[in-house]
Design an enzyme around this catalytic site. Sequence first.
Site, mmCIF file in Angstrom:
data_model
loop_
_atom_site.group_PDB
_atom_site.id
_atom_site.type_symbol
_atom_site.label_atom_id
_atom_site.label_comp_id
_atom_site.label_asym_id
_atom_site.label_seq_id
_atom_site.Cartn_x
_atom_site.Cartn_y
_atom_site.Cartn_z
ATOM 1 N N GLU A 122 0.754 -1.085 -0.013
ATOM 2 C CA GLU A 122 -0.152 0.229 -0.006
ATOM 3 C C GLU A 122 0.996 0.950 0.072
ATOM 4 O O GLU A 122 1.548 1.690 0.459
ATOM 5 C CB GLU A 122 -0.797 -0.089 1.033
ATOM 6 C CG GLU A 122 -1.818 1.393 0.623
ATOM 7 C CD GLU A 122 -3.066 1.118 2.072
ATOM 8 O OE1 GLU A 122 -3.511 2.038 2.761
ATOM 9 O OE2 GLU A 122 -2.776 0.137 3.316
ATOM 10 N N GLY A 262 3.575 1.675 10.583
ATOM 11 C CA GLY A 262 3.092 1.199 11.728
ATOM 12 C C GLY A 262 2.764 -0.320 11.641
ATOM 13 O O GLY A 262 3.160 -0.954 12.703
ATOM 14 N N ALA A 263 2.138 -0.339 10.654
ATOM 15 C CA ALA A 263 1.320 -1.773 10.174
ATOM 16 C C ALA A 263 1.076 -1.367 9.506
ATOM 17 O O ALA A 263 0.423 -0.838 8.587
ATOM 18 C CB ALA A 263 0.875 -2.407 11.131
ATOM 19 N N MET A 264 0.267 -2.591 8.720
ATOM 20 C CA MET A 264 -0.414 -2.312 7.794
ATOM 21 C C MET A 264 -0.650 -4.020 7.355
ATOM 22 O O MET A 264 -0.587 -5.295 7.837
ATOM 23 C CB MET A 264 0.868 -3.378 6.291
ATOM 24 C CG MET A 264 -0.331 -2.921 4.813
ATOM 25 S SD MET A 264 -1.332 -1.460 4.580
ATOM 26 C CE MET A 264 -1.870 -2.503 3.456
ATOM 27 N N GLU A 265 -2.507 -3.679 6.898
ATOM 28 C CA GLU A 265 -3.410 -4.764 7.168
ATOM 29 C C GLU A 265 -3.710 -5.514 5.874
ATOM 30 O O GLU A 265 -4.553 -6.034 5.771
ATOM 31 C CB GLU A 265 -5.536 -3.699 7.764
ATOM 32 C CG GLU A 265 -5.683 -3.086 6.061
ATOM 33 C CD GLU A 265 -4.820 -2.165 5.471
ATOM 34 O OE1 GLU A 265 -5.791 -1.224 5.044
ATOM 35 O OE2 GLU A 265 -3.979 -1.259 6.153
ATOM 36 N N ASN A 266 -2.844 -5.739 5.596
ATOM 37 C CA ASN A 266 -3.427 -6.700 4.430
ATOM 38 C C ASN A 266 -4.155 -8.299 4.433
ATOM 39 O O ASN A 266 -3.835 -9.058 6.144
ATOM 40 C CB ASN A 266 -1.545 -7.616 4.061
ATOM 41 C CG ASN A 266 -0.708 -6.499 3.858
ATOM 42 O OD1 ASN A 266 -0.578 -5.898 3.398
ATOM 43 N ND2 ASN A 266 0.602 -6.353 4.702
ATOM 44 N N GLU A 299 -5.556 -2.368 12.855
ATOM 45 C CA GLU A 299 -5.425 -3.485 11.455
ATOM 46 C C GLU A 299 -6.735 -4.710 11.311
ATOM 47 O O GLU A 299 -7.129 -4.942 10.525
ATOM 48 C CB GLU A 299 -3.516 -4.177 11.958
ATOM 49 C CG GLU A 299 -2.640 -2.897 12.280
ATOM 50 C CD GLU A 299 -2.564 -1.627 10.649
ATOM 51 O OE1 GLU A 299 -3.241 -2.206 9.608
ATOM 52 O OE2 GLU A 299 -2.622 -0.822 11.292
ATOM 53 N N HIS A 302 -9.450 -3.327 10.299
ATOM 54 C CA HIS A 302 -9.574 -3.208 9.134
ATOM 55 C C HIS A 302 -10.182 -4.473 8.357
ATOM 56 O O HIS A 302 -10.504 -3.607 6.684
ATOM 57 C CB HIS A 302 -7.751 -2.256 7.957
ATOM 58 C CG HIS A 302 -7.322 -1.153 8.211
ATOM 59 N ND1 HIS A 302 -8.526 -0.479 8.028
ATOM 60 C CD2 HIS A 302 -6.223 -0.850 8.683
ATOM 61 C CE1 HIS A 302 -7.979 0.681 7.632
ATOM 62 N NE2 HIS A 302 -6.636 0.567 8.152
#
Length: 854
Positions: A122, A262-266, A299, A302
């Site tokens: 993203e 910070g983080a990614m919601e894959n 996350e 999401h």
Amino acid sequence: MSKEPQAIYLKDYKKPSFAIREVNLTFELFEEYTIVTNVMKFLKLDNVQELRLHAEELELLEVFLDDVALDQESYTIDEESLSVKNVAESFTLKIVNKIYPHKNTELEGLYKSGDIFCTQCEPEGFRRITPYLDRPDVMSVFTTTVIADKEKYPILLSNGNKHQCHENFDGRHGVTWHDPHPKPSYLFALVAGDLGSVSDEFTTMSGNKVALNIYVDKGNESKCSHAMRSLKEAMRWDEETYGREYDLDIYNIVAVDSFNMGAMENKGLNIFNSAYVLANTDTATDANFMGIESVIAHEYFHNWTGNRITCRDWFQLTLKEGLTVFRDQSFSADMNSREVQRIEDVKGLRERQFVEDASPTRHPIQPKSYISMNNFYTSTVYEKGAEVIRMMHTLLGEEKYRAAMDLYFNTFDGEAVTTGDFVWAMEQAGGIDLKQFQLWYHQSGTPRLIVDEKFENGVYTLMLTQKILDDVDGSKQAPMYYPLKMALINQDGALALEKMLIVSKEKESFSFDGFAFKPVLSINRDFSAPIIIEQQESDYAFLMKYDTNSFTQYEATQNFAIETLESMMQGSKIDEAFVEAYGYLLDLDIDLSYKALLLELPSISTLMQRQEVIDCQIIYSAHEDLAKHLADVFQEKLLQIYKENHNPDSDAIDAKSIAQRAIKNRVLKLLSASETKEIALIAKEQYDNSITMTDRVTALDVLEHTDEPLAEEAFKDFYNKYKDNTLVMNKYFGLLSSSLRDDILHRVKTLQNDEVYDDKVPNLVRSLVGTFARNHKHFHAKDGEGYKFVADKIVEIDKINPQMASGLCSTFKIYDKMNKENQKLMKRELMRVISTQGLSKNSFEIIDKILKEQ
């Protein structure tokens, strides 16, 4: 730059010409390169003859159209795309390409973080992995096979559920993952490494068992219990509050050190900056624990607000981010202190977003254009976006808001939609017209509300005037629509009236009768609207004592302090009425976490925002003088509060223990303003004897500002103890680069040569260089050396990681409000940076906006 980057505009949006029904990916991971095989099933949606796929920095090996190898006359490739000519109504395209993850310092696409392969797609990273329609409104079902050396990479992860394991005889193995839920490419993820793990399970409200796994560097497994507990609490909360349950058999989290965000919601495979997963009381502060709980929840939430329903295009980013921030804030409020959470949220909004709204980089929560999408992951899109959702929640009420969310989920599940679709659901279920309210999506800047009062014959009249600034381009902006919670308090402190008004006109008034004496106004309770109140008169001391709303009591305290400080900046003596009111707060028997917030003086950033022309030295001088006066006047009381709440043998993270640490560390920092040996020795004793990182960090900060020899001794001990722990060393660099000592810039430059520091690790850059750029006293020094240092770092880091560099560019966004002397120094450095050959579009866009304001 040789060519000025071009903007992309919302008005130019066009639907995709193709759909991708299925994607089958195979990754063959090697140390020096990776081979990606991408098989896609396409369906043509309109009458076009050519397929244009996004592709960046890829080495193309083979292209097959319906199993027929294409020669180079059948396709074209350039720096940004791969185009295939003469495609049919439906067809299969197979592409084989090579990429080099170990060389990827931008941390977008597939890269290596230490010995771990991981991804960040993203917003537009997938095109750096393989050619694709890399846009959020193209959603497909992904099946991914990852193949790697079994000894070096025993853990192979991707989106969805584990489908099949593959064993080979040459020391390599593979795993196939299948995600049944259609998703855009920005939600793709892959991880490969030799990782430790912590596992648990969660049973959903319909009885499905979900396997939960957190993967970390081996040796860090013991630091995952708080993250796992937070995840399970978030899953339970989303079921109870929104009726949303998880939809796969497995939920994986991976923590890596090198991560831009910070983080990614894959989908099914969240990748986190390790700072938001790893924690124990020896290495993490109470704030770290709270941050982990919030980001883990964000996350996870999401999954429904971002994944199951995603954005049609990147101009709709606040659709998922603003809504999900509101959800994680609500979750944290339910898990902890609601009043403290609300104040902390507003503090963050004002420290970051209000500054952005007052700068040349201001933009609506739904931008009209962008050059680099990475630059719109802003506080405006996220935190102001959350306030816009909160206002709709306030307008509808809890019951209608829940009905509107159910309608939103049921109507748009599996689709890529717009902010307008979300507002439609709110209108339909809420029975409310939000046409004017939608200006919050399209207008920039922070609205101001001028408040006047009149009292005659027992009638109290509140007169309100909206003050809406012009847009960045000079165009006029219309009055806004928002809820305004207010109350009237009688002179004896009794609550006379509490009401929610709807503000919608440029000028309007509201009258209330039946009063024997003029009541005291408490306005914007709970911070019901993200606005700036300009009140002609207010009895702040009265509200500090009698207001029943925790936010407006806090607001009165802050405003009285600001008023006092601004008078001091103009040469006046300290207002003893404020000092007396502050003393009243010290004796309040209230929640200690909330009390710690009440006792906090306004930040330097808050004071800077209020100045038409900023001179940091004057602000710092007044701030230090007031803090010292309070410390001297209330020394005995402050020491008593410290001793009553200081428990060095406790490392518990329950609400009471956290609150006690909050209040005792707040008064210790205030006492340090007196710069006495006694306070320095108390801080040194706290550093030596306490067993929590919260206490150690506060003690180090106090020592740094009170006693140089004791500080040097403590920092040396801290370094030797934690130099092998990168997360803790972030705190070390941050503490030193935020120091107010005169030699700080020299120290920051020297720290760049420390063996622990690495410009390629975003957290380290943020802690050292980013923190220095927020050290207003030295960043804005009159010799211009602070500006020169940060500008040099922007040029240097831009070549490694443009996203990090553009973040540093944003520290110059108060350029137009600085005094002439500082403006001249800033402009010199900004002109130097923007003239750099090969500067990224990320950095160019930010600096160009700043310079165009003049």
